[in-house]
Motif scaffolding. Structure first.
Motif, PDB file in Angstrom:
ATOM      1  N   LEU A  59      10.818  23.139   5.072  1.00  0.00           N
ATOM      2  CA  LEU A  59      12.220  22.705   4.484  1.00  0.00           C
ATOM      3  C   LEU A  59      13.097  22.289   5.814  1.00  0.00           C
ATOM      4  O   LEU A  59      14.380  21.838   5.295  1.00  0.00           O
ATOM      5  CB  LEU A  59      12.831  23.369   3.577  1.00  0.00           C
ATOM      6  N   ALA A  60      12.816  22.413   7.105  1.00  0.00           N
ATOM      7  CA  ALA A  60      13.801  22.005   8.161  1.00  0.00           C
ATOM      8  C   ALA A  60      14.154  20.659   7.858  1.00  0.00           C
ATOM      9  O   ALA A  60      13.372  19.753   7.708  1.00  0.00           O
ATOM     10  CB  ALA A  60      12.987  22.387   9.247  1.00  0.00           C
ATOM     11  N   ASP A  61      15.311  20.344   8.132  1.00  0.00           N
ATOM     12  CA  ASP A  61      15.708  19.011   8.299  1.00  0.00           C
ATOM     13  C   ASP A  61      15.744  18.293   6.998  1.00  0.00           C
ATOM     14  O   ASP A  61      15.939  17.134   6.886  1.00  0.00           O
ATOM     15  CB  ASP A  61      15.033  18.004   9.300  1.00  0.00           C
ATOM     16  N   THR A  62      15.597  18.910   6.041  1.00  0.00           N
ATOM     17  CA  THR A  62      15.796  18.343   4.650  1.00  0.00           C
ATOM     18  C   THR A  62      16.883  19.132   3.826  1.00  0.00           C
ATOM     19  O   THR A  62      17.428  20.344   4.132  1.00  0.00           O
ATOM     20  CB  THR A  62      14.711  18.611   3.887  1.00  0.00           C
ATOM     21  N   SER A  63      17.415  18.336   2.781  1.00  0.00           N
ATOM     22  CA  SER A  63      18.582  19.074   1.903  1.00  0.00           C
ATOM     23  C   SER A  63      18.004  18.576   0.491  1.00  0.00           C
ATOM     24  O   SER A  63      17.305  17.552   0.148  1.00  0.00           O
ATOM     25  CB  SER A  63      19.795  18.280   2.323  1.00  0.00           C
ATOM     26  N   THR A  79      16.112   9.060   4.857  1.00  0.00           N
ATOM     27  CA  THR A  79      15.434   8.948   3.726  1.00  0.00           C
ATOM     28  C   THR A  79      15.593   9.807   2.539  1.00  0.00           C
ATOM     29  O   THR A  79      16.150  10.973   2.978  1.00  0.00           O
ATOM     30  CB  THR A  79      13.965   8.380   3.779  1.00  0.00           C
ATOM     31  N   ALA A  80      15.575   9.271   1.504  1.00  0.00           N
ATOM     32  CA  ALA A  80      15.550  10.383   0.203  1.00  0.00           C
ATOM     33  C   ALA A  80      14.645  10.079  -0.830  1.00  0.00           C
ATOM     34  O   ALA A  80      14.548   8.733  -1.424  1.00  0.00           O
ATOM     35  CB  ALA A  80      17.033  10.321  -0.527  1.00  0.00           C
ATOM     36  N   GLU A  81      14.245  11.045  -1.599  1.00  0.00           N
ATOM     37  CA  GLU A  81      13.426  10.825  -2.883  1.00  0.00           C
ATOM     38  C   GLU A  81      13.854  11.121  -4.027  1.00  0.00           C
ATOM     39  O   GLU A  81      14.438  12.331  -4.134  1.00  0.00           O
ATOM     40  CB  GLU A  81      11.846  11.334  -2.671  1.00  0.00           C
ATOM     41  N   GLN A  82      13.894  10.523  -5.027  1.00  0.00           N
ATOM     42  CA  GLN A  82      14.440  10.961  -6.305  1.00  0.00           C
ATOM     43  C   GLN A  82      13.664  11.501  -7.346  1.00  0.00           C
ATOM     44  O   GLN A  82      12.575  10.518  -7.508  1.00  0.00           O
ATOM     45  CB  GLN A  82      15.348   9.758  -6.941  1.00  0.00           C
ATOM     46  N   ILE A  83      13.497  12.560  -7.832  1.00  0.00           N
ATOM     47  CA  ILE A  83      12.282  13.137  -8.803  1.00  0.00           C
ATOM     48  C   ILE A  83      13.212  13.453 -10.085  1.00  0.00           C
ATOM     49  O   ILE A  83      14.019  14.275  -9.932  1.00  0.00           O
ATOM     50  CB  ILE A  83      11.612  14.460  -7.920  1.00  0.00           C
ATOM     51  N   MET A  92      17.125  15.399  -6.079  1.00  0.00           N
ATOM     52  CA  MET A  92      16.949  14.492  -4.728  1.00  0.00           C
ATOM     53  C   MET A  92      16.564  15.357  -3.687  1.00  0.00           C
ATOM     54  O   MET A  92      17.445  16.217  -3.284  1.00  0.00           O
ATOM     55  CB  MET A  92      18.688  13.993  -4.718  1.00  0.00           C
ATOM     56  N   VAL A  93      15.587  14.875  -3.043  1.00  0.00           N
ATOM     57  CA  VAL A  93      15.237  15.521  -1.567  1.00  0.00           C
ATOM     58  C   VAL A  93      15.721  14.740  -0.462  1.00  0.00           C
ATOM     59  O   VAL A  93      15.112  13.305  -0.476  1.00  0.00           O
ATOM     60  CB  VAL A  93      13.850  15.711  -1.684  1.00  0.00           C
ATOM     61  N   ALA A  94      16.643  14.966   0.266  1.00  0.00           N
ATOM     62  CA  ALA A  94      17.033  14.020   1.626  1.00  0.00           C
ATOM     63  C   ALA A  94      16.484  14.549   2.969  1.00  0.00           C
ATOM     64  O   ALA A  94      16.668  15.806   2.928  1.00  0.00           O
ATOM     65  CB  ALA A  94      18.444  13.746   1.486  1.00  0.00           C
ATOM     66  N   ALA A  95      16.048  13.736   3.845  1.00  0.00           N
ATOM     67  CA  ALA A  95      15.894  13.977   5.089  1.00  0.00           C
ATOM     68  C   ALA A  95      16.651  13.253   6.224  1.00  0.00           C
ATOM     69  O   ALA A  95      16.892  12.063   6.040  1.00  0.00           O
ATOM     70  CB  ALA A  95      14.156  13.779   5.405  1.00  0.00           C
ATOM     71  N   ASP A  96      17.301  14.008   7.346  1.00  0.00           N
ATOM     72  CA  ASP A  96      17.900  13.369   8.268  1.00  0.00           C
ATOM     73  C   ASP A  96      17.025  12.954   9.159  1.00  0.00           C
ATOM     74  O   ASP A  96      15.750  12.887   9.172  1.00  0.00           O
ATOM     75  CB  ASP A  96      18.979  14.274   8.740  1.00  0.00           C
ATOM     76  N   ALA A  97      17.490  12.137  10.391  1.00  0.00           N
ATOM     77  CA  ALA A  97      16.769  11.709  11.304  1.00  0.00           C
ATOM     78  C   ALA A  97      16.165  12.537  12.062  1.00  0.00           C
ATOM     79  O   ALA A  97      14.816  12.373  12.771  1.00  0.00           O
ATOM     80  CB  ALA A  97      17.711  10.595  12.356  1.00  0.00           C
ATOM     81  N   GLN A  98      16.463  13.770  11.970  1.00  0.00           N
ATOM     82  CA  GLN A  98      15.735  14.673  12.966  1.00  0.00           C
ATOM     83  C   GLN A  98      14.602  15.120  12.339  1.00  0.00           C
ATOM     84  O   GLN A  98      13.591  15.690  13.185  1.00  0.00           O
ATOM     85  CB  GLN A  98      16.747  15.897  13.008  1.00  0.00           C
TER      86      GLN A  98
END
Length: 519
Positions: A392-396, A441-445, A459-465
């Motif tokens: 889950l690194a770099d994800t929220s 980017t982000a994915e909606q579940i 909501m699972v979001a990821a940054d550029a990293q």
């Protein structure tokens, strides 16, 4: 003057000898290398009577015998690297070829660099697409994990409801033993507690709940600081109301929110009757684990509008019903929580049962089995039990409630993996767009929890990293190797080309001859 044949022959021989010795005696390839262009032209003379441009290789030079009218010719071999032009301008053919080859090599190298760049970016884009697909699968997996854990807890809630329906007068001790047993431990993995909420209508029904013998026993254990009730139960349970002797003999009683905390419930006030419709109570009579939920013991859930609305909806549908987000009475920090109402009904025969099929006609609500969820805790437990920090690194991760009554403005419930230490304050009024606007980017579940009215969104979001950390070194290795091969090939073609070598050789020879003649 007439010349004899012997003289003509001698002249021809002398000219042939002079021509054969010309490289050493004056005819120079290029003025800037061995001599002046003018002297070259003087010794070269007329070629076939013309200043013919571009004559190379073997050239015929004619002489005539004026007496006998005969013509003699000789073949003069001019070095291949010479080219005659008008007005005596001599250019090295080898140098010209080298220049043309150099230009072509530069074009090839440039086009090769473009192709290498294209391949590099294609490789980067390919790896990005792989990462994007992996991220989508990760988001789906996170959504399924949360949905599974909540569904699992709700299954245990169903089991408790079936036991209570079979034994309406279950004792407090038996309920505690049941909920805290190893068989039901998994039901508390993400929930904060499970409670039995009897429905009481009128003052007599309320008094019957308050005067139960096992309730008085529990109150005394609480005030004495029993380990089973938690060391500080005396000050926590009902904000100390059950152990306060300043107002007379303390006792267990139904409570509600007041100006200074919890206070004895008032069910017959005009305001309460207008809100609820009658003197009706839904009391948290039994709840486990008790030590962490003692503050809410005895609380009348109908004294709060959000809890009341959810109860009315559960009565009408017969399904498990989620409240909108609220601040739990038992919370020790600022966080959002929800209750899940599972109503029980009595049929015409007096038997208790649930109504999952939605058929509530001719049924009377008698109580509810409630699941208590601290949203932040629930989300963290569900995620930590399945995924590693590296995954889950770099994800929220964000959890939202998108119930119909909210009119499309989803409410924030909890988060995981964010930079903020106080999600309750940071995202209290945040929308889905707010929490994902700075993400790569982000994915909606959407969670599909059966037999409930839940409309939760993950909501699972990821940054550029996220992309940079998951991208391999292969594109950069390929780029470096391609550039090395290109440079090496270009140097090999240039330094090893015959025209280039010949040009270098002639230049070296010219410098050597100048050095010899100057001595």
């Amino acid at each position: 003057q007439r010349r004899s044949p012997t003289a003509a022959t001698m002249t021809w021989q002398q000219e042939e000898q002079q021509h054969q010795q010309r490289p050493q005696s004056g005819l120079q390839p290029d003025g800037d290398m061995f001599g002046s262009k003018d002297s070259n032209m003087k010794e070269a003379g007329k070629v076939n009577g013309n200043d013919e441009e571009g004559v190379r290789g073997k050239t015929s030079i004619s002489t005539s015998d004026g007496m006998q009218g005969r013509t003699s010719s000789i073949n003069v071999t001019i070095p291949g690297f010479m080219r005659f032009k008008k007005r005596g301008f001599v250019v090295s053919l080898a140098q010209s070829r080298a220049k043309r080859f150099g230009a072509m090599s530069a074009i090839v190298a440039f086009m090769s660099l473009i192709w290498i760049g294209i391949r590099f970016f294609l490789m980067i884009d390919g790896e990005n697409q792989v990462s994007e697909q992996a991220f989508k699968k990760l988001a789906e997996s996170i959504g399924r994990t949360i949905q599974h854990r909540v569904t699992q807890d709700l299954v245990y809630q169903d089991m408790i409801a079936n036991i209570w329906a079979a034994e309406p007068n279950i004792s407090r001790a038996k309920f505690r033993k049941l909920v805290m047993s190893e068989a039901y431990a998994a039901g508390l993995a993400t929930s904060t507690g499970i409670s039995l909420i009897p429905r009481a209508i009128g003052p007599d029904a309320r008094r019957a709940i308050e005067d139960r013998a096992d309730s008085e026993i529990l109150r005394q254990e609480c005030c004495e600081g029993s380990a089973a009730t938690g060391g500080n139960c005396a000050s926590i349970a009902a904000d100390g109301l059950f152990c306060d002797t300043s107002l007379g003999k303390p006792r267990y009683q139904v409570t509600q929110f007041g100006p200074n905390g919890l206070m004895p419930a008032v069910g017959d006030s005009a305001e309460y009757l207008e809100s609820v419709g009658q003197e009706e109570y839904m009391v948290v009579d039994m709840i486990e684990p008790f030590a962490s939920n003692s503050k809410v013991w005895g609380f009348n859930l109908l004294s709060n509008s959000a809890r009341l609305a959810a109860w009315r909806s559960a009565m009408a549908s017969g399904k498990k019903t989620f409240t909108r987000r609220l601040n739990l009475v038992q919370s020790t920090s600022a966080e959002y929580g929800v209750l899940v109402w599972l109503p029980l009904f009595a049929d015409a025969t007096g038997g208790w049962r649930t109504a999952f099929d939605g058929q509530v006609e001719d049924l009377t609500a008698v109580g509810s089995v409630n699941g208590v969820y601290r949203c932040q805790f629930m989300l963290e437990q569900a995620i930590k039990s399945t995924f590693s920090p590296e995954q889950l690194a770099d994800t929220s991760i964000f959890l939202f409630d998108n119930a119909d009554e909210l009119g499309g403005r989803a409410q924030f419930l909890g988060s995981y993996g964010t930079d903020t230490w106080d999600a309750y304050t940071a995202y209290s009024d945040a929308t889905i767009e707010d929490v994902t606007k700075e993400s790569w980017t982000a994915e909606q579940i959407e969670l599909n929890i059966e037999n409930t009215d839940s409309k939760w969104i993950v909501m699972v979001a990821a940054d550029a990293q996220y992309l940079r950390m998951r991208r391999s070194d292969n594109p950069y290795i390929a780029l470096g190797l391609s550039v090395i091969v290109l440079v090496g090939g270009t140097l090999e073609r240039v330094l090893g080309h015959p025209a280039f070598l010949k040009s270098m050789l002639e230049r070296g020879r010219g410098h050597a001859m100048r050095a010899i003649t100057s001595v």
